[in-house]
Design an enzyme around this catalytic site. Structure first.
Site, PDB file in Angstrom:
ATOM      1  N   HIS A 196      67.784  94.675 -40.539  1.00  0.00           N
ATOM      2  CA  HIS A 196      69.242  94.663 -40.832  1.00  0.00           C
ATOM      3  C   HIS A 196      69.943  95.343 -39.659  1.00  0.00           C
ATOM      4  O   HIS A 196      69.888  96.562 -39.514  1.00  0.00           O
ATOM      5  CB  HIS A 196      69.541  95.411 -42.136  1.00  0.00           C
ATOM      6  CG  HIS A 196      71.008  95.445 -42.479  1.00  0.00           C
ATOM      7  ND1 HIS A 196      71.481  95.115 -43.736  1.00  0.00           N
ATOM      8  CD2 HIS A 196      72.110  95.754 -41.759  1.00  0.00           C
ATOM      9  CE1 HIS A 196      72.796  95.226 -43.758  1.00  0.00           C
ATOM     10  NE2 HIS A 196      73.210  95.641 -42.559  1.00  0.00           N
ATOM     11  N   HIS A 249      73.517  95.256 -36.871  1.00  0.00           N
ATOM     12  CA  HIS A 249      74.810  94.737 -36.396  1.00  0.00           C
ATOM     13  C   HIS A 249      74.836  94.818 -34.875  1.00  0.00           C
ATOM     14  O   HIS A 249      74.747  95.911 -34.310  1.00  0.00           O
ATOM     15  CB  HIS A 249      75.961  95.567 -36.969  1.00  0.00           C
ATOM     16  CG  HIS A 249      76.022  95.513 -38.460  1.00  0.00           C
ATOM     17  ND1 HIS A 249      76.741  94.555 -39.143  1.00  0.00           N
ATOM     18  CD2 HIS A 249      75.421  96.283 -39.405  1.00  0.00           C
ATOM     19  CE1 HIS A 249      76.593  94.740 -40.452  1.00  0.00           C
ATOM     20  NE2 HIS A 249      75.800  95.783 -40.634  1.00  0.00           N
ATOM     21  N   LEU A 250      74.954  93.655 -34.240  1.00  0.00           N
ATOM     22  CA  LEU A 250      75.013  93.635 -32.773  1.00  0.00           C
ATOM     23  C   LEU A 250      76.421  93.390 -32.251  1.00  0.00           C
ATOM     24  O   LEU A 250      76.667  93.517 -31.051  1.00  0.00           O
ATOM     25  CB  LEU A 250      74.081  92.556 -32.210  1.00  0.00           C
ATOM     26  CG  LEU A 250      72.583  92.864 -32.199  1.00  0.00           C
ATOM     27  CD1 LEU A 250      71.814  91.684 -31.629  1.00  0.00           C
ATOM     28  CD2 LEU A 250      72.280  94.131 -31.408  1.00  0.00           C
ATOM     29  N   ARG A 251      77.339  92.968 -33.139  1.00  0.00           N
ATOM     30  CA  ARG A 251      78.725  92.647 -32.714  1.00  0.00           C
ATOM     31  C   ARG A 251      78.728  91.543 -31.661  1.00  0.00           C
ATOM     32  O   ARG A 251      77.822  90.735 -31.596  1.00  0.00           O
ATOM     33  CB  ARG A 251      79.448  93.904 -32.205  1.00  0.00           C
ATOM     34  CG  ARG A 251      79.286  95.162 -33.050  1.00  0.00           C
ATOM     35  CD  ARG A 251      79.763  94.999 -34.467  1.00  0.00           C
ATOM     36  NE  ARG A 251      79.793  96.292 -35.152  1.00  0.00           N
ATOM     37  CZ  ARG A 251      79.753  96.422 -36.474  1.00  0.00           C
ATOM     38  NH1 ARG A 251      79.655  95.366 -37.267  1.00  0.00           N
ATOM     39  NH2 ARG A 251      79.804  97.617 -37.029  1.00  0.00           N
ATOM     40  N   ASN A 271      78.577  89.415 -39.875  1.00  0.00           N
ATOM     41  CA  ASN A 271      79.961  89.798 -40.202  1.00  0.00           C
ATOM     42  C   ASN A 271      80.806  90.027 -38.951  1.00  0.00           C
ATOM     43  O   ASN A 271      81.409  91.078 -38.766  1.00  0.00           O
ATOM     44  CB  ASN A 271      80.000  91.028 -41.130  1.00  0.00           C
ATOM     45  CG  ASN A 271      79.402  92.275 -40.505  1.00  0.00           C
ATOM     46  OD1 ASN A 271      78.546  92.207 -39.625  1.00  0.00           O
ATOM     47  ND2 ASN A 271      79.865  93.436 -40.947  1.00  0.00           N
ATOM     48  N   LYS A 276      73.305  85.841 -45.930  1.00  0.00           N
ATOM     49  CA  LYS A 276      73.811  87.148 -46.346  1.00  0.00           C
ATOM     50  C   LYS A 276      74.941  87.015 -47.357  1.00  0.00           C
ATOM     51  O   LYS A 276      75.925  86.319 -47.099  1.00  0.00           O
ATOM     52  CB  LYS A 276      74.321  87.897 -45.100  1.00  0.00           C
ATOM     53  CG  LYS A 276      74.959  89.248 -45.391  1.00  0.00           C
ATOM     54  CD  LYS A 276      73.923  90.281 -45.847  1.00  0.00           C
ATOM     55  CE  LYS A 276      74.583  91.569 -46.290  1.00  0.00           C
ATOM     56  NZ  LYS A 276      74.428  92.661 -45.362  1.00  0.00           N
ATOM     57  N   HIS A 327      74.368  92.609 -49.869  1.00  0.00           N
ATOM     58  CA  HIS A 327      75.052  93.900 -49.846  1.00  0.00           C
ATOM     59  C   HIS A 327      75.312  94.226 -51.308  1.00  0.00           C
ATOM     60  O   HIS A 327      76.208  93.665 -51.924  1.00  0.00           O
ATOM     61  CB  HIS A 327      76.357  93.818 -49.036  1.00  0.00           C
ATOM     62  CG  HIS A 327      77.043  95.146 -48.943  1.00  0.00           C
ATOM     63  ND1 HIS A 327      77.122  95.875 -47.773  1.00  0.00           N
ATOM     64  CD2 HIS A 327      77.636  95.912 -49.890  1.00  0.00           C
ATOM     65  CE1 HIS A 327      77.752  97.015 -48.003  1.00  0.00           C
ATOM     66  NE2 HIS A 327      78.072  97.063 -49.278  1.00  0.00           N
ATOM     67  N   HIS A 352      69.890  98.006 -47.474  1.00  0.00           N
ATOM     68  CA  HIS A 352      70.338  99.404 -47.399  1.00  0.00           C
ATOM     69  C   HIS A 352      70.475 100.062 -48.770  1.00  0.00           C
ATOM     70  O   HIS A 352      71.539 100.494 -49.171  1.00  0.00           O
ATOM     71  CB  HIS A 352      71.616  99.571 -46.577  1.00  0.00           C
ATOM     72  CG  HIS A 352      72.668  98.523 -46.786  1.00  0.00           C
ATOM     73  ND1 HIS A 352      73.114  98.143 -48.022  1.00  0.00           N
ATOM     74  CD2 HIS A 352      73.376  97.782 -45.895  1.00  0.00           C
ATOM     75  CE1 HIS A 352      74.051  97.221 -47.871  1.00  0.00           C
ATOM     76  NE2 HIS A 352      74.214  96.974 -46.601  1.00  0.00           N
ATOM     77  N   LEU A 396      78.730 102.357 -45.380  1.00  0.00           N
ATOM     78  CA  LEU A 396      78.626 101.716 -46.686  1.00  0.00           C
ATOM     79  C   LEU A 396      77.278 101.019 -46.807  1.00  0.00           C
ATOM     80  O   LEU A 396      76.841 100.423 -45.818  1.00  0.00           O
ATOM     81  CB  LEU A 396      79.767 100.711 -46.885  1.00  0.00           C
ATOM     82  CG  LEU A 396      81.131 101.366 -47.132  1.00  0.00           C
ATOM     83  CD1 LEU A 396      82.245 100.348 -47.043  1.00  0.00           C
ATOM     84  CD2 LEU A 396      81.157 102.082 -48.485  1.00  0.00           C
ATOM     85  N   ASP A 449      70.549  99.081 -40.333  1.00  0.00           N
ATOM     86  CA  ASP A 449      71.993  98.945 -40.532  1.00  0.00           C
ATOM     87  C   ASP A 449      72.749  99.669 -39.420  1.00  0.00           C
ATOM     88  O   ASP A 449      73.840 100.190 -39.644  1.00  0.00           O
ATOM     89  CB  ASP A 449      72.424  99.459 -41.911  1.00  0.00           C
ATOM     90  CG  ASP A 449      73.823  99.000 -42.285  1.00  0.00           C
ATOM     91  OD1 ASP A 449      74.357  98.086 -41.626  1.00  0.00           O
ATOM     92  OD2 ASP A 449      74.394  99.582 -43.240  1.00  0.00           O
ATOM     93  N   HIS A 494      80.717 101.251 -34.130  1.00  0.00           N
ATOM     94  CA  HIS A 494      82.179 101.148 -34.059  1.00  0.00           C
ATOM     95  C   HIS A 494      82.623 102.118 -32.987  1.00  0.00           C
ATOM     96  O   HIS A 494      82.005 103.183 -32.826  1.00  0.00           O
ATOM     97  CB  HIS A 494      82.827 101.562 -35.388  1.00  0.00           C
ATOM     98  CG  HIS A 494      82.581 100.628 -36.513  1.00  0.00           C
ATOM     99  ND1 HIS A 494      83.270  99.438 -36.662  1.00  0.00           N
ATOM    100  CD2 HIS A 494      81.723 100.696 -37.556  1.00  0.00           C
ATOM    101  CE1 HIS A 494      82.839  98.819 -37.751  1.00  0.00           C
ATOM    102  NE2 HIS A 494      81.898  99.554 -38.305  1.00  0.00           N
ATOM    103  N   ALA A 498      83.662 102.096 -41.758  1.00  0.00           N
ATOM    104  CA  ALA A 498      82.305 102.460 -42.180  1.00  0.00           C
ATOM    105  C   ALA A 498      81.288 101.940 -41.186  1.00  0.00           C
ATOM    106  O   ALA A 498      81.372 100.802 -40.744  1.00  0.00           O
ATOM    107  CB  ALA A 498      82.034 101.863 -43.560  1.00  0.00           C
TER     108      ALA A 498
HETATM  109  C1  NCD Z   1      78.664  97.679 -41.583  1.00  0.00           C
HETATM  110  C2  NCD Z   1      79.531  97.236 -40.402  1.00  0.00           C
HETATM  111  O1  NCD Z   1      80.158  98.090 -39.785  1.00  0.00           O
HETATM  112  O2  NCD Z   1      79.555  96.039 -40.081  1.00  0.00           O
HETATM  113  N1  NCD Z   1      79.086  98.987 -41.981  1.00  0.00           N
HETATM  114  C3  NCD Z   1      78.347  99.886 -42.661  1.00  0.00           C
HETATM  115  O3  NCD Z   1      78.877 100.940 -43.032  1.00  0.00           O
HETATM  116  N2  NCD Z   1      77.075  99.686 -42.927  1.00  0.00           N
HETATM  117  C4  NCD Z   1      78.752  96.690 -42.690  1.00  0.00           C
HETATM  118  C5  NCD Z   1      77.701  96.872 -43.747  1.00  0.00           C
HETATM  119  O4  NCD Z   1      76.524  96.596 -43.522  1.00  0.00           O
HETATM  120  O5  NCD Z   1      78.047  97.293 -44.868  1.00  0.00           O
HETATM  121 ZN    ZN Z   2      75.092  96.417 -42.387  1.00  0.00          ZN
END
Ligand code: NCD
Ligand code: ZN
Length: 347
Positions: free
Chosen positions: A14, A16-18, A42, A100, A137, A175, A220, A248, A252, A264
């Site tokens: 899990h 996030h690479l943006r 996302n 997802k 989620h 998560h 989150l 996760d 940011h 988050a």
């Molecule tokens: C994630 C995000 O920033 O994309 N944020 C987080 O707090 N984990 C989204 C997610 O996985 O809930």
């Molecule tokens: Zn996430």
């Protein structure tokens, strides 16, 4: 206690690479240690169709450090408009590894998510037929449900009814932050698994709120009370094949987090393996780290384990990680576990 540990190369189930400048900056941090990662969809706008996933995959391959063998495992963002035909085609050619489910409004960039699960049941039935896993989620979004109860409420009101309706559907509860989630997955047989993040093994809600508000510990699902953290640690270090690592890691910029309404997400990619070795050693379970980080995930996703290995070594002096990662969009704070780290991945 040995001060060296060699394990199969881990995967992150899990991540996030943006995109754009952020992708370029954060991807090397994961690719350094991990062979593969389940890439969260996302983005803005989200990765909804097979074509979106193919394009995003190309951008990741382009941003990847030269010589890196890192492999992104793509996901589709489930919406009430997701088309079965497109999804089946993307799965058939091996373009996507999972789908997802974000309840609409549950977290960062989830506005396009699912409001009414009844509207996606046909897609879920098709996924069950072809064995394509659903990543969830697991939080309800109703304003009247307390934020600390949202995971348990999701299990009862959404997840369990869906699984009763479609028992063959393979689900990853992502998560997990509560004992309720751990117990549910542990009792759920081989169609369900759960991922656990690095940071939820380390922090509880006091870290966010006691003695001042700490936005860099806000994510989150939000960290819960200590008894839940202990349940997560017990599950992660048990070797139980139903649980595996999904960091996760969710970068940011500081500007986006340090606001009256900060977003988050916790960025753990740079120091995750150091922190995990620390936690597993504390639990007297270093020999279970490989199962959690490198073996249980591929088994659930029906993928081969990685052939190569990494070696963790314990140093006499703490390993110092940079406090922030510079990106083209601004600095991103690296997760501070609040204790010195002695384990590091050998070059
Ligand atoms: C994630 C995000 O920033 O994309 N944020 C987080 O707090 N984990 C989204 C997610 O996985 O809930
Ligand atoms: Zn996430």
């Amino acid at each position: 206690m040995s001060d060296r540990l060699t394990i199969r190369r881990p995967d992150d189930w899990h991540l996030h690479l943006r995109d754009g400048e952020m992708l370029k900056a954060v991807l090397p941090e994961t690719a350094r240690h991990f062979a593969r990662a389940i890439i969260m969809p996302n983005l803005v706008p989200p990765v909804v169709t097979g074509a979106d996933a193919a394009d995003y995959r190309d951008r990741i391959m382009w941003a990847k450090p030269k010589n890196s063998k890192f492999q992104p495992l793509m996901t589709l963002y489930l919406t009430e408009e997701t088309e079965v035909k497109d999804l089946r085609a993307a799965a058939e050619i091996g373009l996507v590894t999972a789908v997802k489910l974000y309840p609409a409004g549950a977290t960062t960039n989830s506005q396009s998510g699912v409001r009414d699960v009844a509207k996606v049941m046909r897609v879920l039935e098709n996924m069950a037929q072809i064995g394509l896993p659903l990543c969830v989620h697991g939080e309800v979004t109703s304003p009247e449900i307390d934020i600390f109860d949202r995971e348990a409420a999701f299990i009862e009101t959404i997840l369990e009814p869906v699984r009763r309706e479609i028992p063959e559907l393979r689900v990853v509860m992502e998560h997990i932050t509560t004992k309720d989630g751990i117990d549910y997955v542990a009792a759920g047989g081989d169609t369900i698994a759960g991922t656990i993040t690095t940071h939820h093994l380390v922090i509880n809600r006091n870290h966010i709120l006691a003695g001042g508000i700490r936005p860099h510990y806000y994510c989150l699902p939000v960290a819960k009370r200590e008894s839940h953290r202990l349940a997560l640690r017990a599950a992660a270090t048990s070797g139980n094949p139903s649980f595996f690592l999904g960091t996760d890691s969710a970068p940011h910029t500081d500007a986006a987090k340090l606001q009256p309404c900060g977003c988050a997400g916790i960025f753990t990619a740079p120091n995750t393996m150091s922190i995990l070795a620390h936690v597993f050693e504390e639990e007297g379970a270093l020999e279970k780290l490989e199962a959690f980080a490198s073996l249980n995930g591929p088994a659930f996703y029906r993928l081969p384990v990685n052939e190569d290995t990494i070696t963790l070594e314990k140093r006499a002096e703490p390993v110092i990680y940079p406090e922030t990662l510079k990106t083209g969009e601004g600095p991103v704070t690296v997760f501070d576990p609040g204790f010195p780290l002695y384990w590091s991945v050998a070059a």
